[in-house]
Design a protein around this motif. Structure first.
Motif, short mmCIF file in Angstrom:
data_model
loop_
_atom_site.label_atom_id
_atom_site.label_comp_id
_atom_site.label_asym_id
_atom_site.label_seq_id
_atom_site.Cartn_x
_atom_site.Cartn_y
_atom_site.Cartn_z
N MET A 178 0.87 -1.14 -0.05
CA MET A 178 0.05 0.17 -0.13
C MET A 178 0.99 1.31 0.03
N GLY A 179 1.96 1.38 0.60
CA GLY A 179 2.85 2.43 0.86
C GLY A 179 3.22 2.95 -0.45
N SER A 180 3.88 2.25 -1.22
CA SER A 180 4.27 3.00 -2.67
C SER A 180 3.35 3.25 -3.54
N VAL A 181 2.15 2.54 -3.28
CA VAL A 181 0.92 3.11 -4.12
C VAL A 181 0.35 4.36 -3.76
N ALA A 182 0.22 4.58 -2.32
CA ALA A 182 -0.14 5.66 -1.80
C ALA A 182 0.99 7.00 -2.02
N GLN A 183 2.18 6.66 -2.11
CA GLN A 183 3.16 7.59 -2.35
C GLN A 183 2.88 8.22 -3.71
N ASN A 184 2.40 7.46 -4.74
CA ASN A 184 2.38 8.05 -6.07
C ASN A 184 1.05 8.61 -6.31
N VAL A 185 -0.05 8.55 -5.48
CA VAL A 185 -1.21 8.89 -5.67
C VAL A 185 -1.15 10.40 -5.50
N GLY A 186 -0.53 11.18 -4.75
CA GLY A 186 -0.40 12.55 -4.63
C GLY A 186 -1.77 13.09 -4.06
N GLY A 187 -2.46 12.55 -2.85
CA GLY A 187 -3.44 13.17 -2.37
C GLY A 187 -4.69 12.37 -2.30
N LEU A 202 -7.31 9.71 -5.55
CA LEU A 202 -7.43 9.35 -7.29
C LEU A 202 -9.11 8.62 -7.11
N VAL A 203 -9.98 9.21 -7.83
CA VAL A 203 -11.23 8.77 -8.39
C VAL A 203 -11.05 7.51 -9.10
N SER A 204 -11.65 6.57 -8.70
CA SER A 204 -11.49 5.28 -9.35
C SER A 204 -12.31 5.49 -10.90
N GLU A 205 -11.66 4.75 -11.73
CA GLU A 205 -12.40 4.68 -13.16
C GLU A 205 -13.81 4.60 -13.26
N ASP A 206 -14.39 3.68 -12.36
CA ASP A 206 -15.66 3.28 -12.43
C ASP A 206 -16.49 4.33 -11.50
N LYS A 207 -15.81 5.30 -10.86
CA LYS A 207 -16.40 6.34 -10.22
C LYS A 207 -17.20 5.82 -8.82
N THR A 208 -16.60 4.68 -8.39
CA THR A 208 -17.44 3.98 -7.15
C THR A 208 -16.61 4.47 -5.93
N ASN A 209 -15.61 4.95 -5.93
CA ASN A 209 -14.87 5.30 -4.69
C ASN A 209 -13.39 6.20 -5.12
N ASN A 221 -12.52 17.89 14.85
CA ASN A 221 -12.64 17.28 16.25
C ASN A 221 -12.51 15.63 15.85
N GLU A 222 -13.09 14.64 16.63
CA GLU A 222 -12.88 13.13 16.38
C GLU A 222 -13.83 12.84 15.20
N SER A 223 -14.96 13.69 14.78
CA SER A 223 -15.82 13.28 14.16
C SER A 223 -15.76 14.12 12.55
N VAL A 224 -15.20 15.14 12.56
CA VAL A 224 -15.09 15.92 11.31
C VAL A 224 -13.66 16.04 10.88
N PHE A 225 -13.56 16.05 9.62
CA PHE A 225 -12.10 16.22 9.13
C PHE A 225 -12.14 17.23 7.86
N SER A 226 -11.41 18.30 7.79
CA SER A 226 -11.49 19.28 7.02
C SER A 226 -10.25 19.09 5.85
N TRP A 227 -10.56 19.30 4.68
CA TRP A 227 -9.49 18.67 3.72
C TRP A 227 -9.77 19.76 2.47
N MET A 228 -8.60 19.72 1.55
CA MET A 228 -8.81 20.53 0.30
C MET A 228 -8.28 19.57 -0.93
N PHE A 229 -9.14 19.86 -1.89
CA PHE A 229 -8.81 18.99 -3.06
C PHE A 229 -7.40 19.57 -3.64
N LYS A 230 -7.04 18.98 -4.67
CA LYS A 230 -5.80 19.67 -5.22
C LYS A 230 -5.79 21.03 -5.42
#
Length: 134
Positions: free
Chosen positions: A1-10, A12-19, A44-53
């Protein structure tokens, strides 16, 4: 998983747009470019703030997909504390975007979209505290 994630860069929408797995380096290095110093973090423990690329707007295809949040669409959140930990990201759980939380903003002059996610399951207190403390 680590090397894959390293290349994702934040994320990656799956090709079939399910995840769209999201990978977050919680404590950013000071030497990264200003346009990638995203303000990602737990509110807090229930909410995560995030930015798109950077260079994304409310009209970008992936932003629109998240806004629509179609039935069955999964957004698994993976976090590592900082780059010194190597390539291992930890699965925090699935998240759902808060419908009215999408906000157009900018980072060093580049457009970016910010969103708040609800965690499907609250993050364990020990993991939450570990991530927050530098």
């Amino acid at each position: 998983m680590g090397s894959v994630a390293q290349n994702v860069g934040g994320y990656l929408v799956s090709e079939d747009k399910t995840n769209c797995p999201i990978f977050v380096n919680y404590h950013k290095s000071h030497d990264i470019s200003n346009t990638t110093k995203y303000e990602d973090g737990f509110i807090n423990e229930s909410v995560f703030s995030w930015m798109f690329k950077s260079k994304r707007t409310l009209n970008s295809p992936e932003v629109k997909l998240f806004q629509a949040y179609p039935s069955g669409f999964r957004i698994p959140l993976f976090i590592k504390k900082h780059n010194d930990e190597g390539n291992d990201f930890y699965y925090m759980g699935d998240v759902s975007p808060r419908h009215n939380s999408f906000e157009q903003t900018s980072i060093s002059g580049a457009p970016v979209v910010k969103v708040a996610f609800d965690m499907h399951n609250e993050v364990r207190a020990d993991i939450y505290n570990y991530l927050l403390n530098e």
